[in-house]
Enzyme design. Structure first.
Site, PDB file in Angstrom:
ATOM      1  N   ARG A 224       0.710  -1.168  -0.115  1.00 21.11           N
ATOM      2  CA  ARG A 224       0.174   0.092   0.149  1.00 21.11           C
ATOM      3  C   ARG A 224       0.656   1.150  -0.146  1.00 21.11           C
ATOM      4  NH1 ARG A 224      -3.457  -2.847  -1.409  1.00 21.11           N
ATOM      5  NH2 ARG A 224      -5.475  -3.277  -0.335  1.00 21.11           N
ATOM      6  N   HIS A 272      -1.292   0.334  -9.663  1.00 23.56           N
ATOM      7  CA  HIS A 272      -1.691  -0.511  -8.627  1.00 23.56           C
ATOM      8  C   HIS A 272      -2.689  -1.756  -9.396  1.00 23.56           C
ATOM      9  CE1 HIS A 272      -3.925  -1.082  -4.414  1.00 23.56           C
ATOM     10  NE2 HIS A 272      -3.535  -2.070  -4.870  1.00 23.56           N
TER      11      HIS A 272
HETATM   12  C1  GLV Z   1      -4.843  -5.470  -3.964  1.00 22.72           C
HETATM   13  O1  GLV Z   1      -4.440  -4.405  -3.767  1.00 22.72           O
HETATM   14  C2  GLV Z   1      -5.540  -6.165  -2.797  1.00 22.72           C
HETATM   15  O2  GLV Z   1      -5.857  -5.897  -1.761  1.00 22.72           O
HETATM   16  O3  GLV Z   1      -6.193  -7.192  -3.092  1.00 22.72           O
END
Ligand code: GLV
Length: 309
Positions: A224, A272
């Site tokens: 994150r 992401h």
């Molecule tokens: C992706 O970031 C997840 O948490 O699956």
């Protein structure tokens, strides 16, 4: 009795269709369409708009459609006294492992730099690295970290891991807790962050941690954005302590256009998307939990409220 899906990306229809395809008898709605909110028992969420969960007075539990649940705890209005489940999925784990390994090989063989050189019509051979040159250190030895460690070992990488609480994994040296972090870092040349984002891990990728890595280390953050102190990594990239970084996650997503990461020649960015839940793979476990809730059985992949993951 129904499921509501709350997410803000463009995958709403895919999730609704995937659930309907396997369980046509279970009513499933997008939170944006007309539906009876009192009937909803399960909210299947991914980065839902804060405050949207309070509209559902009879929720039995909240299901994250990803591995992470940090965004649920970040919503001050979310009914976090309810059970919360997360996804633990072999495809999510193997996709992440493939991504990390691709990034590591690209680093070993300077593929990003060669692409930049190509754009500039620059012929410039660079000494490359080999698998045997580096120890990879994984922070976070949960379901995904475990798969990554096995894959790295298969490729012949020296692999070690660090986690908040002690884990023992076949074939790798493991470290745990604050007291073993320094030893772990001092022998890690490629650091991969796969930690859950909690109060304890927020900002863990900071200057103090980077300076404990050997000079020339490479950092991969696929967990994150909140784990990373952006100014700190920029500082150690610019002063040469780190040779580079691959980032898939950011404090703000999408990242603002004026963020220095975009133009930084030592930062390799992806949006992401290192590993995302595949509906075909994940929906069966979502429905299994729905059935368990209906028949009073314990839910699978429950989140610990005290740990935050
Ligand atoms: C992706 O970031 C997840 O948490 O699956």
């Amino acid at each position: 009795m129904s499921i509501v899906i709350i997410r803000q990306d463009d995958k709403m229809d895919v999730w609704v269709a995937a659930i309907k395809a396997i369980a046509p008898d279970i009513p499933v709605y997008s939170y944006l369409e007309e539906h009876d909110k009192e009937e909803v028992e399960v909210a299947l969420v991914w980065k839902h708009p804060n405050g949207t969960l309070v509209a559902y007075p009879n929720l039995k539990y909240i299901a994250s459609s990803g591995a992470g649940v940090d965004f649920i705890f970040e919503d001050a209005d979310a009914p976090t006294h309810l059970p919360i489940t997360r996804v633990v999925d072999t495809m999510l784990a193997s996709d992440m492992s493939e991504y990390v390994i691709a990034v590591i090989f690209s680093h070993l063989k300077h593929l990003n730099q060669y692409k930049i050189n190509q754009i500039n019509s620059l012929w410039k051979p660079m000494d490359y690295h080999r698998i045997a040159d580096f120890t990879v250190g994984i922070m976070g030895l949960g379901a995904i970290g475990t798969v990554l460690s096995k894959d790295l070992i298969r490729f012949g990488f020296k692999t070690q891991g660090w986690s908040l609480s002690k884990k023992s994994l076949k074939g790798i040296k493991t470290y745990a807790g604050q007291e073993e972090l320094t030893n772990f870092l001092s022998t890690t040349q490629i650091l991969v962050c796969l930690l859950p984002l909690t109060h304890t891990t927020t900002g863990i990728l900071n200057k103090d941690l980077f300076e404990q890595l050997p000079i020339g280390a490479y950092v991969i953050n696929v967990a994150r954005g909140g784990h990373l102190v952006d100014e700190d990594i920029l500082q150690v990239l610019d002063n040469g302590h780190l040779s580079g970084a691959a980032l898939d996650v950011y404090h703000q997503e999408p990242l603002s256009k004026d963020h220095p990461f975009w133009q930084h020649d030592k930062v390799h960015m992806t949006p992401h998307y290192a590993s995302v839940s595949d509906t075909q793979s994940v929906v069966p476990q979502i429905l299994e939990n729905y059935k368990r809730m209906k028949s009073g059985k314990p839910l699978l992949n429950l989140v610990s409220k005290s740990k935050g993951y």
